[in-house]
Every structure is written in structure tokens, then in C-alpha cells.
Scaffold this active site. Sequence first.
Site, short mmCIF file in Angstrom:
data_model
loop_
_atom_site.label_atom_id
_atom_site.label_comp_id
_atom_site.label_asym_id
_atom_site.label_seq_id
_atom_site.Cartn_x
_atom_site.Cartn_y
_atom_site.Cartn_z
N LYS B 111 51.30 33.43 29.93
CA LYS B 111 51.86 33.49 28.56
C LYS B 111 51.05 34.38 27.63
CE LYS B 111 51.88 28.92 28.29
NZ LYS B 111 51.95 28.31 29.62
N GLU B 135 59.85 35.42 33.77
CA GLU B 135 60.67 34.20 33.73
C GLU B 135 59.84 32.92 33.65
OE1 GLU B 135 63.38 32.31 33.01
OE2 GLU B 135 64.57 33.73 34.17
N VAL B 138 58.21 30.76 30.23
CA VAL B 138 58.87 29.81 29.34
C VAL B 138 59.69 28.81 30.15
CG1 VAL B 138 60.55 29.54 27.48
CG2 VAL B 138 59.02 31.52 27.49
N GLY B 140 59.11 26.78 32.62
CA GLY B 140 58.89 26.63 34.06
C GLY B 140 60.04 27.10 34.93
N GLY B 193 47.89 13.49 34.97
CA GLY B 193 47.66 14.92 35.19
C GLY B 193 48.58 15.79 34.36
N GLU B 196 45.66 18.14 29.53
CA GLU B 196 44.33 18.68 29.77
C GLU B 196 43.28 17.76 29.13
OE1 GLU B 196 43.91 21.75 31.23
OE2 GLU B 196 46.08 22.03 31.44
N ASP B 207 51.14 25.68 22.40
CA ASP B 207 51.82 26.12 23.62
C ASP B 207 53.31 26.35 23.36
OD1 ASP B 207 52.01 26.39 26.64
OD2 ASP B 207 53.34 24.68 26.31
N LYS B 211 55.48 30.01 23.46
CA LYS B 211 56.73 30.20 24.19
C LYS B 211 57.84 30.67 23.24
CE LYS B 211 55.42 26.93 27.76
NZ LYS B 211 55.29 25.49 28.04
N GLY B 305 54.61 22.71 37.04
CA GLY B 305 54.44 22.32 38.43
C GLY B 305 54.28 23.56 39.29
#
Lengths: 163, 328
Positions: B111, B135, B138, B140, B193, B196, B207, B211, B305
Site C-alpha cells: 500500500k 489489486e 485494497v 484483499g 492474530g 498488531e 489503514d 486504501k 490472509g
Amino acid sequence: MKLEMKDSPGQLVAALKPISDVGGNIIAVIHQREPDLENDTLNVQIVLELPEGRLEKLIQLLKDQGVHIQRIGEERLLYKRTVIMIGHLMHTDLSDTVDQIDSTGFAEVSELSMSMPAVHERSSSRITIKAVSKDDMAAAIAILRRVSQQKSLLLIEPLEDIA
Amino acid sequence: MKVALIGLGSVGRGVAEMVIKKDLGITITGVADSRSGCMESPGIDIPVLLAKKKKTGLCGNPEISAMDIVQNADYDLLVEVSPTNALTGEPSIGYIKAALGRGKHVVTSNKGPVSLACTELRMMAQKNGVAFRYEATVAGAIPVMHVLEHGLGGNEILALYGVLNGTCNYILTRMADEGLTYEQALLEAREMGYAEADPTYDVQGIDAAIKLVILANTIWDNGVTLNDIERTGIDLLTADALRLAEEEGCTIRLIAEAIPRKNLLRVSPRIIGKNHPLVVEGTLNALTFETDMAKEITLIGRGAGSVETASAIIGDLLFIRDHYDRRA
């Protein structure tokens, strides 16, 4: 709303038609023929529901019909939006916050729901605002935005721009 | 097609594994992690390389740097998936420019570079007659860019609304469903998980704002930067606020929105009806575009992921191979 119109045949029907034209729903028509009325006019009270944003259009249509609107009732604030405010609401004078909206004349706080946690913790409140038009609502929200900034409150606005 | 892969974290590993597993006709000729590199023109034995990485922490020779591979390896397309630096975009911007300068296609999930230098990198790709696709930056696995470019081709995008940060959406979902406090939900997100150790970047909406910058630049080419986004995070929300929204049949979600006609670019927690299509559960992402012809279109899917992000990268990669690269 209370209407005044000419007491001539067809006038009442003509006055009711614009209501359905703007998508309104007539709940009651109260028709009082007062004997001591000097001029040949007719007073009619109509209770109705209107979709948001149609009131101004209805007012114009009625005026075009030569109908005089004497009074628009208490429930004239038709736009409703709910916001949530988080922060030290009491310490930052909640009644002043509410008054900033109420004093505009075009919008008002119609409902306030509040949680009160421990004294030093931030409280949360849900505030419902009513306003006459979309622009007035935008102005009212803008006032809340400014007040929130001044009082370090977190304002959560509704998402509703999606058509 | 020959591909060089820069970055072997969760995303890079996902890409490498899927390229091999799915037998996509792609040869990986260069791989770099943060401390080593490996290049073999006929193609690297990926399972061996991944095993080595797992065992030693290095994928190749410490003498070979990522930049060595970008500049010297034999490849048609660079997959740049090194850790993102939102502040400077480096060293990724350097890698991407070097590859584009060599006339190589670039696909990235990074990003930083795209939000900071979108127009410059796109122009550079165009000048060099190659593709620059991102792609995976943004939402995932959701094919946002392909939908905008192709499926919605010719449409004017009038507004966009998105749930673009899975961490925030997870926290808000848990606060709403279980009445958790923000702190409890964050702790849980960490254990799962999804957050962070330092959650600032996610929970303060940075974040999501980055995006939004990428989307705005892609759709409207308007040169918007992170500073142009009005931003409020979710870290000050209370469990009471969620409950108050719930009483009205609503909930609260972190929404990124861009409405050019109102000059509006904003990331903020919003009250939203529970049956609204943007109200997705857990770490899911969702995006609604309002367009002139198609009207409203909502996309929902996984926003993060390893394999999910690899899906977006491989989609770009195959698109370039099949539709763009005349040399292939």
C-alpha cells in the site's frame, strides 16, 4: 394542518388531491362549518402523514389551489436523524449541547438516551434530531460537529448518503 | 511467464505456494526476502526454497539483495510484496521503479508505494509499455480494481463507501455481539492474530484511509493524499454506544467514504442499519460503489490472509499474461 378555503363545490376535493399527489396519507379530515363565519370560507383540519421532504412541495401545491394554510401542526419536523455522542457529556454541559440545536428554530432534539457509567468515565448518548428539511438537518448536524470538536466529544453520524 | 518475487512473508509465501500448487505456467526466477536473495534463470525449485526459508530464516544467498534481483534477474513480471512502509513507501518504490524502468510488469500488494506515488508509477508503466497492477492493496481478495476497470467500465463512479479494515470490523462486531468493551475486543483481536501489537495503524483508521487514497487516485486520478482524508478511529468507542445503536436496529461500523460532488473524503465510525449491505461480520471487507449506469454495487469478501491476498496477486498476474503481455 389547518386549512382555510373557499366554501364552494369541489373545493375540498381539490384541496385533498395534492396530498395524494405527493404520496401523503390522510389520517383524518375534520370539517367544521362555523355558522358565525363572516366570509364564505371553510375551515378544514387535516391530519396526515407525509414522506420525508414532501411538505414543501405540498405547501406549494395547496397555495396554487388558492388554499390558505392557517397552521401546520406540532409534528412539522419531519426529517429524523439519530447520532451518538461519546465523551464527558455532563461536564461539557449537555443542556448547552442540546440547546445549540433547539435554539436554531429549524431543528430540535426530540429524544435523548444516555448511559451514565462511573463518574470519571466517558458517557454515551443517543440523540435524535428532527428538522423541517434536508438542508436544515445538514445544518443541525454541522452544528453538532462543531460543538463536538469544541467539547472534545466523539460524534458518530449516521451513514445515509447511499441512494 | 517468468516472475521475480520480492518479499517472502505471509503474502509472498502464499503466492509462491499457489503458483506451484496450481501449475499456472508461471516460472519463478528470482526470490528475495529482507536478508537474502536467490536467482535462477531456468526457474527456482520453490518447495526446496520454502523449506530452506523455514529452516534457516533465509531464502537464498545473503550476498544477493532484493535490488540485485530487481535489477539483474531474468523475469517478465515483478511481484513486489515486501513489508509496507506507509510513510516513505521505500524501499518498495525503488524496486518498482527499477523494474518498470527495465520494461518489466509490476504487481504489488504494497500500500505504501501505491498510496504515495500512484500516478507517478502508473505513468512510468505506461511510458515503458508495461502493466502496473495493485489489486491486492485494497480489500484483499475482493477484485475491486478489476470490477472498476472492466466490469464497471464506462460508468461514472459517483460515490464509494467501504468497510476496508478487517481489524476494526472484527472489534466492532465483537463489541456489538458480545457487549465487550473496546479494550476487551482489541485484546481478543490480538489473540486471534487479527491485530498488531501496536494497533494504532488499524484502529485510528490510517489503514482504511490509505486504501481510500488508493481508490480515489485510481478512480478519479485526483492526486489525493493521506492528509486530505478526514479521519476518526474506533479507539474511543464505548460498549454503551454500540448498545444505543442496537436499540434502534442499527450498529456502528468504520466506514471509508468518498463523494466527489460533496468534496468529501472521510474515514469515520458511523451509525448504520443492521440490514445494510455494508454491515459485514468479523474481518470481512465490503465496498459499495454508486455509479451512473449500474447504480449501487456492493462487493463483499475477505480483506486479508496469505492465500486470500495471493488470489488478488495471481489474478493480476494472469490478467497481464493473458491480456497485456504481447511478448508472451
